[in-house]
Scaffold this active site. Sequence first.
Site, PDB file in Angstrom:
ATOM      1  N   GLU A  41       0.870  -1.168   0.000  1.00  0.00           N
ATOM      2  CA  GLU A  41       0.000   0.000   0.000  1.00  0.00           C
ATOM      3  C   GLU A  41       0.914   1.228   0.000  1.00  0.00           C
ATOM      4  O   GLU A  41       1.804   1.336   0.847  1.00  0.00           O
ATOM      5  CB  GLU A  41      -0.884  -0.002   1.254  1.00  0.00           C
ATOM      6  CG  GLU A  41      -1.826   1.178   1.239  1.00  0.00           C
ATOM      7  CD  GLU A  41      -2.741   1.272   2.451  1.00  0.00           C
ATOM      8  OE1 GLU A  41      -2.687   0.394   3.336  1.00  0.00           O
ATOM      9  OE2 GLU A  41      -3.504   2.254   2.499  1.00  0.00           O
ATOM     10  N   ARG A 267       5.304 -13.151   9.408  1.00  0.00           N
ATOM     11  CA  ARG A 267       6.016 -11.898   9.171  1.00  0.00           C
ATOM     12  C   ARG A 267       7.430 -11.995   9.690  1.00  0.00           C
ATOM     13  O   ARG A 267       7.723 -12.767  10.593  1.00  0.00           O
ATOM     14  CB  ARG A 267       5.369 -10.750   9.962  1.00  0.00           C
ATOM     15  CG  ARG A 267       3.976 -10.431   9.687  1.00  0.00           C
ATOM     16  CD  ARG A 267       3.490  -9.389  10.692  1.00  0.00           C
ATOM     17  NE  ARG A 267       4.003  -8.060  10.389  1.00  0.00           N
ATOM     18  CZ  ARG A 267       3.448  -7.249   9.500  1.00  0.00           C
ATOM     19  NH1 ARG A 267       2.374  -7.613   8.844  1.00  0.00           N
ATOM     20  NH2 ARG A 267       3.953  -6.053   9.275  1.00  0.00           N
ATOM     21  N   LYS A 277       5.017   0.359   9.221  1.00  0.00           N
ATOM     22  CA  LYS A 277       5.033   1.678   8.590  1.00  0.00           C
ATOM     23  C   LYS A 277       4.486   2.745   9.534  1.00  0.00           C
ATOM     24  O   LYS A 277       4.955   3.871   9.546  1.00  0.00           O
ATOM     25  CB  LYS A 277       4.206   1.644   7.304  1.00  0.00           C
ATOM     26  CG  LYS A 277       4.980   1.109   6.125  1.00  0.00           C
ATOM     27  CD  LYS A 277       4.169   1.187   4.851  1.00  0.00           C
ATOM     28  CE  LYS A 277       3.116   0.101   4.831  1.00  0.00           C
ATOM     29  NZ  LYS A 277       2.488  -0.081   3.522  1.00  0.00           N
TER      30      LYS A 277
END
Length: 562
Positions: A41, A267, A277
Amino acid sequence: MNDQKAEIDVEEEPSDFIRTQIRKDIAAGKQNTIVTRFPPEPNGYLHLGHAKSICLNFGVAAEYDGRCHLRLDDTNPAKEDEEYIEAIKEDVQWLGFDWGDHLHFASDNFDQLYQMAISLIDADKAYIDDLSAEEIRDYRGTLTEPGRDSPNRYRTPDENKTLFMRMKNGEFKDGQKVLRAKIDMSSANMNMRDPILVRIVNARHPRTGDEWKIYPTYDFAHGQSDAIEGVTHSLCTLEFEGHRPLYEWLIENLPVPSRPHQYEFSRLNISHTVLSKRRLMQLVQEGHVSGWDDPRMPTLRGLRRRGVPPQAIRNFIAKLSISKNEGVVEMAAFDFEIREYLNRNAERRLAVLNPLKVVIENYPEGQAEELEAVNNPQDAESDVRMIPFSREIYVERGDFMEDPPKKFFRLGPNREVRLRFAYFITCIDMIKDESGEVVELRCTYDPETKGGNAPDGRKVKGTIHWVSAADAIDAEVRLYDPLFSNENPGSDDDFVIDLNPASLAIQSGCKLEPSLCDAAVGQAIQFERTGYFCVDGDSTPQKPVFNRTIALRDSWEKMQKK
Ligand code: ATP
Ligand code: MG
């Protein structure tokens, strides 16, 4: 690029549950071409966690002769920006991957997604809800209690369609209406309790401008974009595991051109840093770092500016397991790969970070000579360079002790050491300032020891680095240490309190050998006995600036710690 490829090839063939699945699918003749995608994104810069996903998606595609798309998941114009789109493209390329013709945007599919939404409405599998976000949450129930149907759940398809078009036309405010899938308000999986598919966002989109007032949610855009692009294996992290039934429901119930499958892996988490982020954005916005490319940041930009080569990142990622086990990888494991790569590839230079002047009394005044120095002892084909030597040199302050213990094999009163590539010198005197600090050493050299060996066979244990005073370049060197002192930042509420106050030390007045004035920005160099460094973008010929990529392990420090 070619030699990087060669280095990848020598690695063992990777194997994990995803690759096993792909081999099975190929054997079963399910797909002609394996297609994966990396779907960031554009609401921030890429970090080391993303590198795991990039290496996996592009890696798998290359191994099975398929292709990997770069897809910008640009479905939330309130948070996304063109700046991030460009940075993401640059960072993926820098890391060494190529999407070819397959740069995609979720926003390329807005029209098709709109049509798909209409088809769901027509099939009475979606409805327009007027409940507020809070009410929707409330109606959704909890893990132990089923949800309740919204009063709007039984609107007719015609009514829904009219309202949906009015949403599209911009007749409502943000949050006033949403399109929800009609699935099951009592499902054990909360994601299946009539999830939101389309919402109203009145913000300018970086690519479609003001064309759209409604935007698909992640769940609605993601799987359908996969299907439209012909993605076969949609690889994502474990937090999406609970979304898979919805992913499948949508593929099942929509007129999609292909049927991708989603697989989840764990992850990457790394100690002493944060890989999110949102948190990285906070560090930038609150000024804890100089920007997204601050060399202490775990962003790809930050690592690049610090001098970490992309191949070292790929080597690090290649050794991680692709599995469903959550864990934390020690930062030391990453550091190891950086050193390992740079040791083989970085040229050596002499640089004194904390200079102490040395005058060699028996070296004739005004005399100078050039000595041969090997550029990389790890590389059999390495060439050599010439470095100037003269009567006055600098050595590292830490390489001298006034009252050295026995095992300190460096300079001290009446001690002899070897100057790297030069001569043996013996310290015969020292000069102190009023405060008693040693400001200069007086030494003698043995002209017979040129190149570093004594013809009479006498040995010295220590070899130290040095720079000729008259020829040295003055530089600023930025020494970086981990950004967080806590290995798990934010284990209490606030991760910012775990910042390491000593993560940056700026050392000015460093003395570098003159050949370093030719170093290019980003080029990796080992300062012998100190660490790996590179020229920073802030550097100018008048004021050179170097970043420490990573320190060498210091043998004396290590011994003291024991
Ligand atoms: P963040 O939590 O930092 O905001 P994100 O998951 O929201 O990350 P996206 O831009 O949505 O960021 O991520 C793009 C892809 O990268 C996703 O498929 C996501 O699963 C993957 N990814 C993000 N962080 C990691 C990580 N730490 N380890 C492995 N993959 C990751
Ligand atoms: Mg995300």
